[in-house]
Scaffold this active site. Structure first.
Site: not given
Length: 759
Positions: A213, A541, A143
């Site tokens: 994220h 996600s 990520d």
């Protein structure tokens, strides 16, 4: 200036332009080599790759970005198209593929999934035993990196790192492994060569997360308990990941504008060598053949090493055929809602009050109605509140109605604020339907669905003096119905191999609270100076790491299970009824959802720990599946990395793969027959009866209808025949059903999708 000087300058310009275009024409290619053909004169494959490259092109050794061994046999290199073509013609090269840019698919969850109800045994394990076993499981997260200071990565009460671990935390100017890593966060690496080459930019080389994220996904999968967690007061409570005692290794492969395939493959390569047990990738690209899909290729290598790979399905819904990461050896995860919401309200001057959602946490508007405007200039971009589209003279001091779409939801709020607006109503269009996603806006803002949006649009257009005021209701729980399939969650059918039903499952992916990077505000906008240790986000996600964490729990409880067995357990125990005991609905239009939206259903971790039976698949069976797709031997070797693949054994139909779901096509033939094999992971002397659900125009026959397993580990086969009835024109139609095996303790369910026109 003389003529000679002019000619000389012109020649210099041409040379400079030629140099520029030569440099700019360089692209990144991933080269698949015939690994076994390495001459013995080379000590390493890397030496051979370098020499071979230089013998065919003008590329220098430093043109090679990565050399792959575990996830792929080959290397990533910067070349111009002619050089790439020269490599393609080499007998030692299986394929040359241009690099691909992939994109990210952007506290109550454990309770919603039943992880907090620690009553009784979990598949023969107490919760304490499961936590202890989880410490031997390592989740690799590919990520945007990690924010190591987050309390979600606290290693209190954790034992020494497993001795088999071969990973490390890499040093950077803002990352000190001695301080930033511990017994919880045991790995932190970064891969940026492909991104830097493709983007022309260069971000700080570090595993530290500057986007948020990666921290969010890693803590969702395996975050430690953190009390009093919230996003600026919203969703207050104790935050935790799915597998609170599993270890985390962060592989930073995504940067500001995306994720390079060469970097992703390098991250997967390193994770395999480091020794992870689960790989979590909340990112994806388009639908391409598996030999051109770098995630699918890397995932195959991981699967062969016993590593389960969990990937997000994509955020292309509610449109059909929008899935990514559809390889059968990948766990493809869609998104659903929680039973938690963040209500907000829009009250109009007409007296009408409409419900919406918001995470706005600043000073409210009060109770006084103010003017409400909606693109009176006739400029379409102002309907959408795009940058520079709003006239301050019109919106100053007013609430602005903005259509959702084209730009980020939080960016629209910033545009309204810049133009002098005091609030925003963000209204869905037909594309988004009734789905509501809450955001931490920079000004008072309420998101509403399409139907409410249409009512408000009509009010603004017909009322002589439209007004509105916005209000906010905090956090509510026990929302019904839930879960609901998120409208954004990508849908089937699977366009790469329609014979494999995808997605596999859905998990929580809407308004998820998890840890956040303090290098960026909750909206991710540069102008957002707010700092928060937790953030609420939505997307597949977010659902992907839920399943990655649950897979880690299953691995801890059943360390001898294969990735396909773990995947089967999660699929066959998933549920398709919401908390009102009604079939799962679709947020797009409130209709009943189907397996193209939710796959096998919503995951149920407690049942998955004791599924009774599993559909297991060996690497050899996956090769038989690939051989049935019509790929060349070279293409199959690209995926499986074996020089001796001959396809002497292959399935007559890709649907023959021992998959936990069915995708049936009625083309020229009205009948289809498939076999499946079930492995007993429950008690000895277990007996199961079959139950079939099918549309009225299909006859389904299962033989035998009873399966008897005398011992643990026994395998039993069954054959299912699907026959489309005569006399009914089904062209272009789809339908769904299921095949289930049940006894007093277990219910092992497989969804079935029927299509009458081949995709």
């Amino acid at each position: 200036m003389g003529l000679g000087t002019v000619i000389w300058l012109f020649a210099v310009v041409l040379v400079l332009q030629s140099c520029f275009f030569t440099v700019s024409a360089k692209k990144i290619y991933i080269v698949r080599m015939k690994h076994h053909q390495k001459p013995t004169s080379y000590s390493t494959h890397s030496d051979w790759y370098t020499e071979h490259l230089q013998s065919l092109t003008s590329a220098t050794p430093d043109s090679i970005l990565y050399t792959y061994e575990a996830a792929y046999h080959g290397f990533a290199v910067a070349l111009d198209p002619k050089e790439a073509e020269s490599l393609r013609e080499s007998d030692s090269v299986l394929g040359v593929y241009e690099d691909t840019l992939y994109n990210l698919h952007t506290t109550r969850t454990p309770e919603f999934l039943g992880l907090e109800r620690e009553l009784g045994l979990w598949a023969g394990h107490t919760p304490q035993e499961l936590n202890q076993a989880s410490q031997d499981v390592i989740i690799g997260v590919l990520d945007t990196g990690v924010w190591p200071e987050s309390k979600s990565f606290n290693d209190a009460d954790m034992q020494a790192v497993p001795s088999r671990w071969r990973g490390q935390c890499e040093v950077a100017s803002d990352f000190d492994p001695k301080i930033d890593c511990n017994k919880k966060l045991i790995g932190a690496r970064f891969f940026s060569k492909g991104y830097n080459m493709a983007s022309g930019g260069k971000e700080l080389p570090s595993p530290r997360d500057h986007e948020g994220h990666g921290t969010h996904t890693a803590s969702t999968a395996s975050g430690s308990y953190v009390a009093n967690a919230s996003l600026l007061g919203y969703a207050s409570g104790t935050a935790r990941g799915m597998a609170t005692h599993a270890r985390v290794a962060a592989y930073k492969v995504c940067w500001k504008t995306g994720c390079s395939g060469s970097d992703i493959l390098a991250g997967m390569e390193r994770a395999i060598l480091d020794g992870v047990d689960v790989l979590s990738l909340s990112l994806g690209g388009g639908s391409v053949p598996y030999y051109r899909d770098f995630i699918a290729t890397g995932a195959f290598a991981a699967m062969e090493k016993g590593i389960l790979v969990s990937c997000s399905a994509g955020n292309g819904g509610p449109a059909k055929a929008t899935l990514t990461n559809v390889a059968p050896w990948i766990m493809t995860v869609g998104a659903g809602t929680l039973d938690r919401d963040f209500p907000a309200f829009a009250t109009l001057g007409s007296g009408q009050k409409f419900n919406g959602v918001s995470l706005y946490s600043g000073k409210g508007m009060g109770k006084r109605l103010v003017g409400l405007v909606y693109s009176k200039s006739g400029n379409r971009s102002s309907n959408l509140c795009l940058a520079g589209s709003l006239d301050p003279k019109i919106v100053l001091g007013k609430v602005v109605l903005c259509d959702r779409g084209l730009s980020a939801r939080v960016e629209k709020g910033a545009v309204v604020k810049d133009a002098g607006g005091v609030g925003m109503i963000l209204a869905n269009t037909a594309a988004m339907g009734e789905e509501l996603v809450a955001d931490s806006h920079l000004l008072p803002a309420v998101a509403v669905g399409r139907k409410v949006g249409d009512i408000i649009r009509k009010y603004v257009e017909t009322d002589k003096n439209p007004t509105a005021v916005l209000g906010f209701g905090g956090t509510v729980v026990n929302v019904k119905p839930s879960p609901v399939v998120a409208a954004f969650s990508s849908r089937g059918p699977n366009m790469v191999t329609p014979q494999i039903l995808k997605p596999d499952v859905i998990g929580p992916g809407v308004n998820i609270l998890a840890a956040w990077s303090e290098a960026v505000g909750p909206t991710g906008l540069e102008r957002d100076t707010r700092k928060t240790k937790f953030n609420i986000m939505s997307g597949t996600s977010m659902s992907c790491p839920h399943i990655s964490g649950l897979a880690a729990l299953l691995k801890a409880a059943h360390p001898d299970w294969s990735p396909s067995a773990i995947k089967s357990a999660l699929m066959t125990t998933a549920y398709t009824l919401d908390n009102t005991n009604s079939p799962l609905r679709d947020a797009a239009d409130n209709s009943f959802a189907n397996p193209w939206a939710h796959g096998s259903g919503h995951v149920d971790p407690r049942k998955a720990l004791s599924p009774g039976l599993v559909y297991d698949i060996t690497p050899e069976e996956y090769i038989m599946f690939l051989c049935s797709l019509g790929y060349t031997i070279e293409h199959i070797q690209t995926i499986v990395k074996r020089p001796n693949v001959t396809c002497s054994r292959k399935f007559t139909d890709p649907s023959q793969l021992n998959y936990p779901s069915f995708s049936v096509f009625f083309g020229k033939s009205r009948a289809a027959r498939y076999s499946r094999e079930l492995t007993n992971v429950g008690a000895a002397m277990s007996v199961y009866q079959v139950t079939v659900e099918a549309p009225r125009n299909v006859v389904v026959t299962v033989k035998p209808s009873t399966l008897v397993f005398r011992n643990v580990g026994d395998k039993q086969r069954y054959t299912v025949t699907f026959v489309s009835k005569k006399g009914v024109n089904q062209s272009g139609r789809n339908a769904f059903g299921s095949i289930s095996w049940k006894n007093a303790k277990h219910f092992v369910k497989s969804p079935v999708a029927f299509s009458w026109t081949h995709l």
